[in-house]
Design an enzyme around this catalytic site. Structure first.
Site, PDB file in Angstrom:
ATOM      1  CB  SER A   1      -0.858  -0.016   1.263  1.00  0.00           C
ATOM      2  OG  SER A   1      -1.460   1.234   1.458  1.00  0.00           O
TER       3      SER A   1
ATOM      4  CE1 TYR B   1      -3.978  -1.959   4.897  1.00  0.00           C
ATOM      5  CE2 TYR B   1      -3.560   0.297   4.154  1.00  0.00           C
ATOM      6  CZ  TYR B   1      -3.791  -1.038   3.869  1.00  0.00           C
ATOM      7  OH  TYR B   1      -3.823  -1.453   2.574  1.00  0.00           O
TER       8      TYR B   1
ATOM      9  CE  LYS C   1      -1.942  -4.529   3.347  1.00  0.00           C
ATOM     10  NZ  LYS C   1      -2.348  -5.453   2.291  1.00  0.00           N
TER      11      LYS C   1
END
Ligand code: UDP
Length: 328
Positions: free
Chosen positions: A117, A141, A145
């Protein structure tokens, strides 16, 4: 190739399954169906319902299927939720990927394409962002990743597992036949939310923040059509099949659109006045995120083909055909 797709019932995973079958790959899907939709998975794929964190389950699948490569979409992916419940993200995303890599090492599977991402980059002033930019995630988040990417780097050194990590910017749109598209519950993404207005599901769109450091004060994002994104995954698989080294690529279009420009483009596509209100900033939103895709172009021979109108048009066709998503 016999490809194992983790999270193959999700928005992006289901589009990968459809396109991989078209390119004559054999496809095996794993999904726990917590956020995915079984109806989105093409019938020709073999489907296992289960969780990537369940070692016994993963062993069973790898024992039964002769897997050549893994494509990994199975992760929690909401920035806001990750700030409220970070440990869920470390468990599902990071621990899940530990089990995936362990099982791959055990069964001698040496290729993985990974859904990463733009959130790995954090905030930067100068656009477009290249793969050389420092990675300083600003939410759990993005942090998970980045950790998943880093685990793959060391799993390559120790076990010879080659990876391609694809750092997505803003993915949107639906398949060209309008059979599959975005159905998140709850929906948080701008384009599907904007389209809920002409669908009659909400009376206006609220734009979060109008005092950002951009030309019109609203956030700027780089939107990429789901089928362009999938094309990059198939190219990444061939790249690994040809014996190339592990690498990381951005997937974006080098073109930024402000939130106001998205609403305007959606008005044009839908022919609806699309009433809009200005709301508070959403915590954690950077002013501007635009990708350079020059590396993917040079190495994978990939380029995005759909502009913003095409992206919104395809999403609009899907939502008109499936006004209640996969529920009907
Ligand atoms: N956004 C908005 N209203 C909404 C949903 C999103 O103004 O109802 C904004 C959001 O604050 C961000 C942009 O749209 O500036 C893109 O958000 P999205 O959640 O689609 O993607 P993100 O960039 O967070 O991955």
């Amino acid at each position: 190739m016999n490809v194992l797709v983790l999270g193959g019932a999700g928005y992006i995973g289901s589009h990968f399954v459809k396109q991989a079958l078209k390119q004559s790959h054999d496809v095996v899907v794993i999904d726990n169906l917590l956020t995915g939709h079984k109806q989105a998975v093409a019938k020709q794929a073999k489907f296992y319902q289960g969780d990537i964190r369940d070692k016994n389950f993963m062993n069973r699948v790898f024992q039964t299927e002769n897997i050549d490569a893994v494509v990994h979409f199975a992760a929690s992916s909401l920035v806001g939720e990750s700030i409220k419940d970070p440990l869920k993200y470390f468990d599902n995303n990071v621990y899940g990927t530990i089990v995936v890599l362990e099982t791959m090492a055990k069964y001698n599977v040496k290729k993985i394409v990974f859904s990463s991402s733009a959130a790995t980059y954090g905030k930067h002033e100068t656009m477009p962002i290249t793969e050389e930019y420092p990675t300083i995630p600003t939410n759990p988040y993005g942090e998970t990743k980045l950790m998943m990417e880093q685990m793959m780097k060391w799993a390559d050194l120790a076990h010879g597992i080659k990876h391609v990590s694809l750092r997505y910017f803003n993915v949107a749109g639906a398949s060209s036949d309008a059979s599959i598209g975005e159905d998140h519950r709850p929906e948080t993404h701008l384009i599907p939310i904007v389209l809920q207005v002409p669908l009659g599901k909400r009376d206006h769109i609220t734009i979060f923040g109008d005092d950002y450091n951009t030309f019109d004060g609203t956030c700027i994002r780089d939107y990429i059509h789901i089928e362009d994104l999938i094309d990059a995954h198939l190219k990444a698989l061939s790249y690994l099949e040809q014996g190339n080294d592990s690498d990381v690529f951005n997937l974006g279009s080098e073109t930024g659109y402000s939130n106001l420009q998205i609403v305007k483009a959606a008005r044009e596509v839908t022919n609806h006045p699309l009433p809009m209100e200005k709301g508070e900033r959403r915590p954690g939103d950077p002013d501007k995120l635009v990708a350079s895709y020059q590396k993917a172009k040079a190495v994978l021979g990939w380029e995005p083909k759909h502009n913003i109108s095409k992206i919104i048009e395809s999403a609009w066709k899907f939502h008109q055909k499936h006004p209640h998503g996969y529920e009907e």
